[in-house]
Enzyme design. Structure first.
Site, mmCIF file in Angstrom:
data_model
loop_
_atom_site.group_PDB
_atom_site.id
_atom_site.type_symbol
_atom_site.label_atom_id
_atom_site.label_comp_id
_atom_site.label_asym_id
_atom_site.label_seq_id
_atom_site.Cartn_x
_atom_site.Cartn_y
_atom_site.Cartn_z
ATOM 1 N N VAL A 247 0.999 4.528 1.363
ATOM 2 C CA VAL A 247 1.479 5.283 2.527
ATOM 3 C C VAL A 247 2.482 4.438 3.305
ATOM 4 O O VAL A 247 3.565 4.910 3.706
ATOM 5 C CB VAL A 247 0.293 5.717 3.426
ATOM 6 C CG1 VAL A 247 0.805 6.431 4.668
ATOM 7 C CG2 VAL A 247 -0.689 6.587 2.660
ATOM 8 N N CYS A 248 2.138 3.175 3.521
ATOM 9 C CA CYS A 248 3.021 2.272 4.269
ATOM 10 C C CYS A 248 4.383 2.144 3.589
ATOM 11 O O CYS A 248 5.423 2.076 4.254
ATOM 12 C CB CYS A 248 2.394 0.889 4.391
ATOM 13 S SG CYS A 248 0.775 0.890 5.155
ATOM 14 N N THR A 249 4.368 2.113 2.271
ATOM 15 C CA THR A 249 5.628 1.992 1.528
ATOM 16 C C THR A 249 6.539 3.178 1.846
ATOM 17 O O THR A 249 7.739 3.013 2.100
ATOM 18 C CB THR A 249 5.330 1.914 0.013
ATOM 19 O OG1 THR A 249 4.508 0.763 -0.211
ATOM 20 C CG2 THR A 249 6.601 1.800 -0.811
ATOM 21 N N THR B 52 0.872 -1.185 0.000
ATOM 22 C CA THR B 52 0.000 0.000 0.000
ATOM 23 C C THR B 52 0.911 1.239 0.000
ATOM 24 O O THR B 52 2.042 1.189 0.506
ATOM 25 C CB THR B 52 -0.937 0.030 1.227
ATOM 26 O OG1 THR B 52 -0.159 -0.171 2.388
ATOM 27 C CG2 THR B 52 -2.030 -1.010 1.132
ATOM 28 N N LEU C 180 7.834 2.931 5.664
ATOM 29 C CA LEU C 180 8.907 1.982 5.962
ATOM 30 C C LEU C 180 10.220 2.401 5.303
ATOM 31 O O LEU C 180 11.293 2.232 5.878
ATOM 32 C CB LEU C 180 8.483 0.557 5.589
ATOM 33 C CG LEU C 180 7.767 -0.136 6.762
ATOM 34 C CD1 LEU C 180 6.427 0.476 7.081
ATOM 35 C CD2 LEU C 180 7.655 -1.618 6.550
#
Ligand code: BEZ
Length: 211
Positions: free
Chosen positions: A44-46, A42, A49
């Site tokens: 935003v998560c990318t 996804t 992290l």
């Protein structure tokens, strides 16, 4: 039940992208940031992290380890890490927990069903070397976290755990601090060699003591 400030961070065993861990053993005597994200692959998560990976030297300076969590599988995590490395121009350098049975998510109350049905929200737990929870944050899925703010709070937590000061609004490393109310003026003058400024009897400042 929610994990609250001052609680011992619940221990768990987990499968992660860097091997199986016992959380407390893995933490050792370092500070830790445990953060959850809703889902692999996804956008935003990318970015989140990737950002944490790029900030490793800043976390290292603060003796702080990062560990991420979502309810996806190890296989997905490994495939997604390749995408993160490619798109964020970095190398993921911290473990990602595969919490497929949601045991850790439940233990830390990371699933907020009225916000996201079965996925973890963006929870952050900053845990001290004494294994106690020092700070918690909860963000919704569509709002990426500000990891500069998380570093700033680690600075404040570490400072205030070692010195009898508090940090004012928007404080950053190097700025004046607040003398804790439990010290009298005389005690504060004896403790803080750089002096104190008494603005009100309850509002006193001193230069950051550990510089
Ligand atoms: C994201 O990381 O982009 C995301 C994840 C779940 C819901 C919405 C956005």
């Amino acid at each position: 039940m929610a994990v609250r400030l001052g609680d011992i961070a619940p221990n768990f065993k987990a499968q992660t992208t860097t091997g199986d861990i016992d959380f407390h053993e893995w933490m050792g005597s370092d500070w830790t940031i445990l953060f959850s994200h809703p889902k692999d692959f996804t956008p935003v998560c990318t970015t989140e992290l990737g950002t944490v990976a790029k900030m490793k030297t800043e976390f290292d300076k603060r003796n702080c380890k990062a560990i991420a969590l979502s309810v996806d599988t190890l296989k997905d995590h490994h495939a997604w890490i390749k995408d993160i490395n490619e798109t964020q121009n970095t190398t993921v350098n911290f473990p990602i927990i595969a919490d497929t049975d949601k045991l850790i998510a439940d233990l830390y109350d990371m699933i907020h069903p009225n916000a996201l049905d079965t996925l973890t929200v963006r929870s952050v737990f900053i845990i001290g070397p004494d294994k106690k929870v020092k700070l918690t944050l909860t963000y919704p899925a569509a709002t990426g976290r500000n990891f500069d703010e998380i570093l700033r709070t680690i600075d404040a937590l570490q400072l205030t755990s070692e010195h009898m000061v508090a940090t004012p609004a928007n404080w950053t490393h190097g700025e004046d601090c607040i003398v804790v109310p439990s010290l009298s003026d005389d005690e504060a003058r004896a403790k803080f060699s750089k002096g104190i400024v008494v603005i009100k009897p309850y509002l006193r400042t001193t230069p950051q003591p550990n510089l």
